[in-house]
Motif scaffolding. Structure first.
Motif, PDB file in Angstrom:
ATOM      1  N   VAL A 208     -63.416  70.718   6.324  1.00 18.78           N
ATOM      2  CA  VAL A 208     -64.370  71.014   7.391  1.00 18.78           C
ATOM      3  C   VAL A 208     -63.939  72.311   8.063  1.00 18.78           C
ATOM      4  O   VAL A 208     -62.763  72.507   8.380  1.00 18.78           O
ATOM      5  N   ASN A 209     -64.889  73.208   8.291  1.00 19.39           N
ATOM      6  CA  ASN A 209     -64.556  74.486   8.927  1.00 19.39           C
ATOM      7  C   ASN A 209     -65.708  74.948   9.810  1.00 19.39           C
ATOM      8  O   ASN A 209     -66.736  74.266   9.937  1.00 19.39           O
ATOM      9  N   GLY A 210     -65.524  76.099  10.398  1.00 14.14           N
ATOM     10  CA  GLY A 210     -66.522  76.624  11.314  1.00 14.14           C
ATOM     11  C   GLY A 210     -67.850  76.948  10.658  1.00 14.14           C
ATOM     12  O   GLY A 210     -68.886  77.006  11.339  1.00 14.14           O
ATOM     13  N   GLU A 211     -67.855  77.157   9.357  1.00 14.46           N
ATOM     14  CA  GLU A 211     -69.083  77.532   8.655  1.00 14.46           C
ATOM     15  C   GLU A 211     -69.910  76.326   8.220  1.00 14.46           C
ATOM     16  O   GLU A 211     -71.135  76.395   8.227  1.00 14.46           O
ATOM     17  N   ASN A 212     -69.250  75.237   7.815  1.00  8.14           N
ATOM     18  CA  ASN A 212     -70.020  74.110   7.266  1.00  8.14           C
ATOM     19  C   ASN A 212     -70.211  72.969   8.254  1.00  8.14           C
ATOM     20  O   ASN A 212     -70.936  72.014   7.974  1.00  8.14           O
ATOM     21  N   CYS A 213     -69.571  73.045   9.436  1.00 11.37           N
ATOM     22  CA  CYS A 213     -69.568  71.883  10.323  1.00 11.37           C
ATOM     23  C   CYS A 213     -70.951  71.550  10.892  1.00 11.37           C
ATOM     24  O   CYS A 213     -71.311  70.367  10.992  1.00 11.37           O
ATOM     25  N   SER A 214     -71.734  72.547  11.255  1.00 14.49           N
ATOM     26  CA  SER A 214     -73.032  72.272  11.880  1.00 14.49           C
ATOM     27  C   SER A 214     -73.939  71.454  10.975  1.00 14.49           C
ATOM     28  O   SER A 214     -74.579  70.491  11.414  1.00 14.49           O
ATOM     29  N   ALA A 215     -73.983  71.822   9.692  1.00 16.47           N
ATOM     30  CA  ALA A 215     -74.836  71.101   8.746  1.00 16.47           C
ATOM     31  C   ALA A 215     -74.335  69.675   8.531  1.00 16.47           C
ATOM     32  O   ALA A 215     -75.130  68.742   8.353  1.00 16.47           O
ATOM     33  N   LEU A 216     -73.010  69.501   8.557  1.00 17.80           N
ATOM     34  CA  LEU A 216     -72.452  68.147   8.408  1.00 17.80           C
ATOM     35  C   LEU A 216     -72.792  67.283   9.622  1.00 17.80           C
ATOM     36  O   LEU A 216     -73.215  66.136   9.486  1.00 17.80           O
ATOM     37  N   PHE A 217     -72.649  67.860  10.815  1.00 12.55           N
ATOM     38  CA  PHE A 217     -72.894  67.100  12.037  1.00 12.55           C
ATOM     39  C   PHE A 217     -74.367  66.739  12.197  1.00 12.55           C
ATOM     40  O   PHE A 217     -74.710  65.820  12.946  1.00 12.55           O
ATOM     41  N   ALA A 218     -75.244  67.456  11.512  1.00  4.52           N
ATOM     42  CA  ALA A 218     -76.674  67.183  11.627  1.00  4.52           C
ATOM     43  C   ALA A 218     -77.097  65.938  10.855  1.00  4.52           C
ATOM     44  O   ALA A 218     -78.208  65.433  11.044  1.00  4.52           O
ATOM     45  N   GLN A 219     -76.225  65.419  10.001  1.00  4.73           N
ATOM     46  CA  GLN A 219     -76.561  64.258   9.181  1.00  4.73           C
ATOM     47  C   GLN A 219     -76.547  62.988  10.026  1.00  4.73           C
ATOM     48  O   GLN A 219     -75.674  62.809  10.878  1.00  4.73           O
ATOM     49  N   PRO A 220     -77.485  62.090   9.804  1.00  2.00           N
ATOM     50  CA  PRO A 220     -77.653  60.928  10.687  1.00  2.00           C
ATOM     51  C   PRO A 220     -76.488  59.946  10.719  1.00  2.00           C
ATOM     52  O   PRO A 220     -76.281  59.284  11.735  1.00  2.00           O
ATOM     53  N   ASP A 221     -75.734  59.831   9.632  1.00  2.00           N
ATOM     54  CA  ASP A 221     -74.651  58.852   9.603  1.00  2.00           C
ATOM     55  C   ASP A 221     -73.272  59.479   9.760  1.00  2.00           C
ATOM     56  O   ASP A 221     -72.257  58.801   9.608  1.00  2.00           O
ATOM     57  N   ILE A 222     -73.218  60.765  10.061  1.00  2.00           N
ATOM     58  CA  ILE A 222     -71.936  61.442  10.292  1.00  2.00           C
ATOM     59  C   ILE A 222     -71.745  61.610  11.786  1.00  2.00           C
ATOM     60  O   ILE A 222     -72.527  62.272  12.455  1.00  2.00           O
ATOM     61  N   ASN A 223     -70.715  60.984  12.313  1.00  2.00           N
ATOM     62  CA  ASN A 223     -70.487  60.940  13.758  1.00  2.00           C
ATOM     63  C   ASN A 223     -69.334  61.825  14.216  1.00  2.00           C
ATOM     64  O   ASN A 223     -68.796  61.646  15.306  1.00  2.00           O
ATOM     65  N   GLY A 224     -68.938  62.762  13.362  1.00  2.00           N
ATOM     66  CA  GLY A 224     -67.851  63.663  13.707  1.00  2.00           C
ATOM     67  C   GLY A 224     -67.062  64.028  12.472  1.00  2.00           C
ATOM     68  O   GLY A 224     -67.537  63.879  11.345  1.00  2.00           O
ATOM     69  N   ALA A 225     -65.828  64.497  12.688  1.00  2.00           N
ATOM     70  CA  ALA A 225     -65.054  64.991  11.553  1.00  2.00           C
ATOM     71  C   ALA A 225     -63.561  64.802  11.757  1.00  2.00           C
ATOM     72  O   ALA A 225     -63.060  64.766  12.888  1.00  2.00           O
ATOM     73  N   LEU A 226     -62.873  64.682  10.633  1.00  2.00           N
ATOM     74  CA  LEU A 226     -61.415  64.728  10.576  1.00  2.00           C
ATOM     75  C   LEU A 226     -61.089  66.111  10.027  1.00  2.00           C
ATOM     76  O   LEU A 226     -61.368  66.411   8.869  1.00  2.00           O
ATOM     77  N   VAL A 227     -60.539  66.960  10.885  1.00  2.00           N
ATOM     78  CA  VAL A 227     -60.381  68.380  10.562  1.00  2.00           C
ATOM     79  C   VAL A 227     -58.921  68.685  10.260  1.00  2.00           C
ATOM     80  O   VAL A 227     -58.040  68.360  11.056  1.00  2.00           O
ATOM     81  N   GLY A 228     -58.673  69.326   9.119  1.00  2.00           N
ATOM     82  CA  GLY A 228     -57.316  69.668   8.724  1.00  2.00           C
ATOM     83  C   GLY A 228     -56.955  71.090   9.090  1.00  2.00           C
ATOM     84  O   GLY A 228     -56.675  71.422  10.238  1.00  2.00           O
ATOM     85  N   GLY A 229     -56.952  71.976   8.100  1.00  2.00           N
ATOM     86  CA  GLY A 229     -56.488  73.347   8.285  1.00  2.00           C
ATOM     87  C   GLY A 229     -57.169  74.097   9.411  1.00  2.00           C
ATOM     88  O   GLY A 229     -56.525  74.867  10.143  1.00  2.00           O
ATOM     89  N   ALA A 230     -58.467  73.878   9.588  1.00  2.00           N
ATOM     90  CA  ALA A 230     -59.192  74.606  10.633  1.00  2.00           C
ATOM     91  C   ALA A 230     -58.749  74.201  12.034  1.00  2.00           C
ATOM     92  O   ALA A 230     -58.972  74.935  12.998  1.00  2.00           O
ATOM     93  N   SER A 231     -58.103  73.048  12.166  1.00  2.00           N
ATOM     94  CA  SER A 231     -57.668  72.600  13.493  1.00  2.00           C
ATOM     95  C   SER A 231     -56.397  73.310  13.941  1.00  2.00           C
ATOM     96  O   SER A 231     -55.963  73.157  15.086  1.00  2.00           O
ATOM     97  N   LEU A 232     -55.790  74.095  13.035  1.00  2.00           N
ATOM     98  CA  LEU A 232     -54.593  74.861  13.377  1.00  2.00           C
ATOM     99  C   LEU A 232     -54.937  76.237  13.916  1.00  2.00           C
ATOM    100  O   LEU A 232     -54.059  77.007  14.287  1.00  2.00           O
ATOM    101  N   LYS A 233     -56.225  76.556  13.954  1.00  2.00           N
ATOM    102  CA  LYS A 233     -56.709  77.848  14.449  1.00  2.00           C
ATOM    103  C   LYS A 233     -57.543  77.578  15.697  1.00  2.00           C
ATOM    104  O   LYS A 233     -58.636  77.031  15.609  1.00  2.00           O
ATOM    105  N   ALA A 234     -57.003  77.937  16.845  1.00  2.00           N
ATOM    106  CA  ALA A 234     -57.625  77.572  18.119  1.00  2.00           C
ATOM    107  C   ALA A 234     -59.086  78.000  18.202  1.00  2.00           C
ATOM    108  O   ALA A 234     -59.957  77.207  18.591  1.00  2.00           O
TER     109      ALA A 234
END
Length: 246
Positions: A208-234
């Motif tokens: 999950v990253n800054g580019e693909n997150c919006s489309a993922l969050f728009a899905q009806p059964d996706i309630n958020g994300a478990l973020v790996g590498g992108a969470s190390l960049k403030a």
């Protein structure tokens, strides 16, 4: 089905006091609306976070035991003392590198919930299993093992779907692929307990990253994300937080 969104940052074996300060300062400037954020750093950094913050803390693992001669392990009670309120359990790296079984993972969920922690249960398939069209079979087995151990454990958990082939690879399931699996998970849970299926939060994890997150969050059964590498960049993690609130 939309819930209060949940973002979980899994730092894995990364991070430093400097990163704690950077992430804390960046998130302090954000007002979260309809969003909860959890940071899961290495154990040694849990105490580095200030008491006053606008996000929760979690751990990346927990022992199934409450205490004893288990060198290198950490108990749920100890995590609570370190200000953690969530814990990631059954991450694919733990299943693969540490040979954690479905039965062990169920025992860890039991220990976590009994202590008052909220488990983030990870489920997902390997590339080989996906190519063999066994994705749903694998995920159903992982969920059923927990339910068979103690039915109420799932009701007290968050579930994160992480396709193993997409973790740290830069590859990500398409929003449609991710939604299809999240819908399957919710439907499967409904067969076990309809009340749980309607209320439980389902997160997507897998590059999950800054580019693909919006489309993922728009899905009806996706309630958020478990973020790996992108969470190390403030800055990028802040962007993901903003996208989750749109």
């Amino acid at each position: 089905m939309k819930h209060q969104q949940l973002l979980v940052a899994n730092w894995k074996m990364n991070g430093s006091a400097e990163l704690v300060d950077s992430i804390s300062a960046t998130l302090a400037g954000i007002t979260f609306t309809g969003l909860d954020v959890v940071i899961c750093p290495p154990f040694t950094l849990l105490h580095r976070f200030a008491e006053q913050r606008n996000f929760a803390l979690g751990a990346q693992n927990v022992s199934q035991h409450s205490a004893g001669a288990y060198t290198g392990e950490i108990s749920a009670a100890q995590l609570l003392e370190a200000n953690a309120t969530y814990v990631i359990i059954g991450h694919s790296e733990r299943r693969t590198l540490n040979a954690e079984t479905d039965e062990l993972i169920a025992a860890k969920l039991k220990a976590a919930t009994e202590a008052g922690l909220t488990p983030i249960l990870c489920v997902g398939e390997t590339l080989e299993q996906r190519q063999q069209e066994k994705t749903e079979q694998v995920i159903a087995r992982q969920l059923d093992a927990v339910y068979a151990s103690q039915p109420e454990l799932l009701a007290k958990s968050v579930i994160a779907y992480e396709p193993i082939w997409a973790i740290g690879t830069g590859e990500s399931a398409s929003p449609e692929q991710a939604q299809a699996i999240h819908a399957f998970i919710r439907d499967h849970l409904a067969q076990l307990d309809s009340a749980v299926a309607s209320k439980i939060k389902l997160l997507y994890g897998g590059s999950v990253n800054g580019e693909n997150c919006s489309a993922l969050f728009a899905q009806p059964d996706i309630n958020g994300a478990l973020v790996g590498g992108a969470s190390l960049k403030a800055a990028e993690f802040a962007q993901i937080c903003s996208s989750a609130q749109e």
